[in-house]
Design an enzyme around this catalytic site. Structure first.
Site, PDB file in Angstrom:
ATOM      1  N   MET A 178      35.851  42.893  38.499  1.00 46.39           N
ATOM      2  CA  MET A 178      35.421  44.209  37.804  1.00 46.39           C
ATOM      3  C   MET A 178      36.780  44.751  37.260  1.00 46.39           C
ATOM      4  O   MET A 178      38.022  44.146  37.597  1.00 46.39           O
ATOM      5  CB  MET A 178      34.951  45.188  38.441  1.00 46.39           C
ATOM      6  CG  MET A 178      33.414  44.978  38.963  1.00 46.39           C
ATOM      7  SD  MET A 178      32.602  46.004  39.918  1.00 46.39           S
ATOM      8  CE  MET A 178      32.399  47.433  38.927  1.00 46.39           C
ATOM      9  N   HIS A 179      36.792  45.638  36.538  1.00 41.15           N
ATOM     10  CA  HIS A 179      38.050  46.563  36.256  1.00 41.15           C
ATOM     11  C   HIS A 179      39.096  45.776  35.077  1.00 41.15           C
ATOM     12  O   HIS A 179      40.264  46.580  34.712  1.00 41.15           O
ATOM     13  CB  HIS A 179      38.876  47.111  37.493  1.00 41.15           C
ATOM     14  CG  HIS A 179      37.970  47.509  38.362  1.00 41.15           C
ATOM     15  ND1 HIS A 179      37.079  48.431  38.441  1.00 41.15           N
ATOM     16  CD2 HIS A 179      37.633  47.108  39.764  1.00 41.15           C
ATOM     17  CE1 HIS A 179      36.440  48.857  39.430  1.00 41.15           C
ATOM     18  NE2 HIS A 179      36.897  48.073  40.117  1.00 41.15           N
ATOM     19  N   ASP A 223      30.806  42.004  39.766  1.00 39.44           N
ATOM     20  CA  ASP A 223      30.687  41.005  40.847  1.00 39.44           C
ATOM     21  C   ASP A 223      29.930  41.826  42.090  1.00 39.44           C
ATOM     22  O   ASP A 223      29.020  40.782  42.800  1.00 39.44           O
ATOM     23  CB  ASP A 223      31.915  40.351  41.277  1.00 39.44           C
ATOM     24  CG  ASP A 223      32.999  41.396  41.675  1.00 39.44           C
ATOM     25  OD1 ASP A 223      32.618  42.515  41.578  1.00 39.44           O
ATOM     26  OD2 ASP A 223      34.201  41.004  41.945  1.00 39.44           O
TER      27      ASP A 223
END
Length: 484
Positions: free
Chosen positions: A79-80, A235
């Site tokens: 992520m991110h 995830d």
């Protein structure tokens, strides 16, 4: 057949399941992380495609007929990450990853604007996407001037697979641009970052169809036309789908590169002050809360590198019987920390070393330090309205029974070990591919695995672990005072 693709930090995993959700086979492709400066962590998106090609090539070599029968693909991803594209979908710079903390000043500036916590339901952490883009605006203005689209890592894979600019709710919730309660991009949050909706992909639920596999890729992999690609999940939400952690009261502890204490919720329950992440789940009308630590198995891997031993060798030296804490305390803040401190500048430490401190006692301290970081997360979740009475263990670190005994005793709750099987993010992604392809009931598909074994807290060591946790808890402000 259904295919799950999980884009992790260290590699891509491709997992095939059949209509009974039995795992048929898997393939992997490796990835490296570039750390050119302290606090930086980057990857070239082209390497994600190469690793995905390697993973699918391995599957094609071992299971060509089964791969040819794939009807749906699900995506999971780290992520991110900020994948910045120009008007022709060209990559403008290496992707800044989830554990890149250079944008701490930008994060603090955005977090100081009350609309971010009010609408996103979360602190603006330095690892989130919005402050990374602001860092580029402040430090690489020539790049920002060319920016036309921001994609998360798995959604860049989706673009390559389908040609579509699409994301889904669970991953988008980690950008600081999503109104998490409404499950929609926020014009206010985007505007405060100098962006608008034209810079964002469209949004679907994780169980919905986001596009179809390009004909050229389908032909290369031996698949037919019309293979659907599901929205997928970040995830942790994908791991939750794999574990069946989709209903109120279900929770898991993940010992991966980072560590996560994850709880599913039937309602949106934000509490930014706790530093707990409150995100959309991959299933419609479902949310989840997470306490996140930045170094879990990463801490043990770091120590293994220092000692020139394999992690399994280090944990094996401790034996099977849980020991009382030795007095050596390890703070696992190798990349800063999220829950509960929201501190990108803090760094790790060993405290209490003496002549008797040997390799085994330091290994024990590393495992305990990570367990105590999870205890911090447990308290933070409780302050956000979620109390846990047991968790299921997932991730590579969960192979260490000693570590799980440490976590159970540190948290004071049972830890369940699932029966043999692959229930991680790639499996969850494959489940989402199945749901999208067959329009199946998500809760009927995302069931929990059988429990093989339960590890109970060692009540004879509760007092010792409580005392060790107090030492751990009191060290953070002291360490911050030294390092500031």
């Amino acid at each position: 057949m259904y295919l799950g693709l999980d884009l992790g930090t260290s590699g891509v995993k491709a997992l095939l399941i059949d209509d009974k959700q039995s795992v048929i086979g898997s393939g992997t492709g490796s990835l490296d992380v570039s750390r050119p400066h302290s606090g930086w962590s980057e990857q070239d998106p082209a390497h994600w495609i190469g690793a995905t090609e390697d993973a699918i090539a391995a599957l094609k070599a071992s299971h060509p007929k089964e791969l040819a029968a794939v009807k749906g693909i699900g995506l999971s991803g780290q992520m991110h990450g900020a994948t910045l594209l120009d008007g022709n979908d060209g990559v403008l710079r290496p992707c800044m990853l989830w554990n890149d903390t250079r944008s701490h000043a930008e994060a603090a500036e955005l977090d100081g604007n009350p609309i971010f916590r009010a609408l996103s339901g979360n602190i603006v952490f330095p690892g989130f996407t919005a402050p990374k883009v602001m860092w580029v605006k402040n430090n690489e203005p020539e790049i920002f001037a060319k920016l036309r689209r921001v994609l998360l890592p798995k959604d860049y894979l989706r673009l390559w697979l389908t040609g579509e600019h699409v994301s889904e709710m669970s991953d988008a919730a980690g950008t600081s641009w999503l109104d998490v309660g409404k499950r929609a991009w926020s014009d206010e949050l985007l505007g405060a970052s100098g962006l608008d909706r034209s810079h964002m992909p469209s949004l679907v639920e994780g169980t919905a169809v986001s596009g179809t596999l390009k004909a050229g890729l389908a032909a290369r992999w031996g698949m037919g036309n019309g293979v659907v690609v599901a929205g997928g999940a970040g995830d942790n939400a994908a791991s939750a789908c794999g574990m069946g952690t989709v209903a109120e009261g279900h929770a898991f502890v993940s010992l991966g590169t980072s560590g996560v204490l994850f709880a599913a919720n039937n309602a949106y329950l934000p509490n930014p002050a706790s530093a707990v992440h409150t995100f959309c789940h991959a299933l419609p009308d479902t949310w989840h809360q997470m306490g996140v630590i930045l170094s879990a198995t990463d801490a043990l891997n770091w120590y293994a590198g220092i000692t020139a031993r394999k992690p399994a060798e280090l944990t094996g030296e401790l034996g099977d019987t849980l020991r009382a804490p030795s007095g050596v305390t390890f703070l696992p803040y190798l990349s800063g920390e999220r829950t509960p401190h929201n501190d990108s500048a803090i760094r790790g430490s060993f405290q209490g070393l003496e002549h008797a401190s040997d390799r085994a006692s330091l290994t024990q301290a590393v495992l305990e330090g990570v367990a105590f970081a999870f205890r911090d997360c447990l308290h933070a979740l409780a302050s956000a309205g979620t109390r846990l009475d047991r968790v299921t263990a997932v991730g590579g670190g969960s192979r260490s029974i000693y570590w799980l005994k440490t976590i159970a005793t540190a948290l004071g709750i049972p830890v369940d070990i699932p029966a043999d099987g692959d229930f991680g993010a790639a499996f969850g992604a494959a489940r989402l591919g199945l749901i999208a392809a067959e329009n199946a009931d998500p809760r009927a598909i995302c069931t929990q695995p059988a429990t093989e074994k339960t590890i109970e807290p060692d009540k004879g060591l509760t007092a010792d672990f409580d005392a060790a946790y107090r030492r751990y808890h009191n060290l953070y402000p002291a360490l911050k005072g030294v390092q500031s």
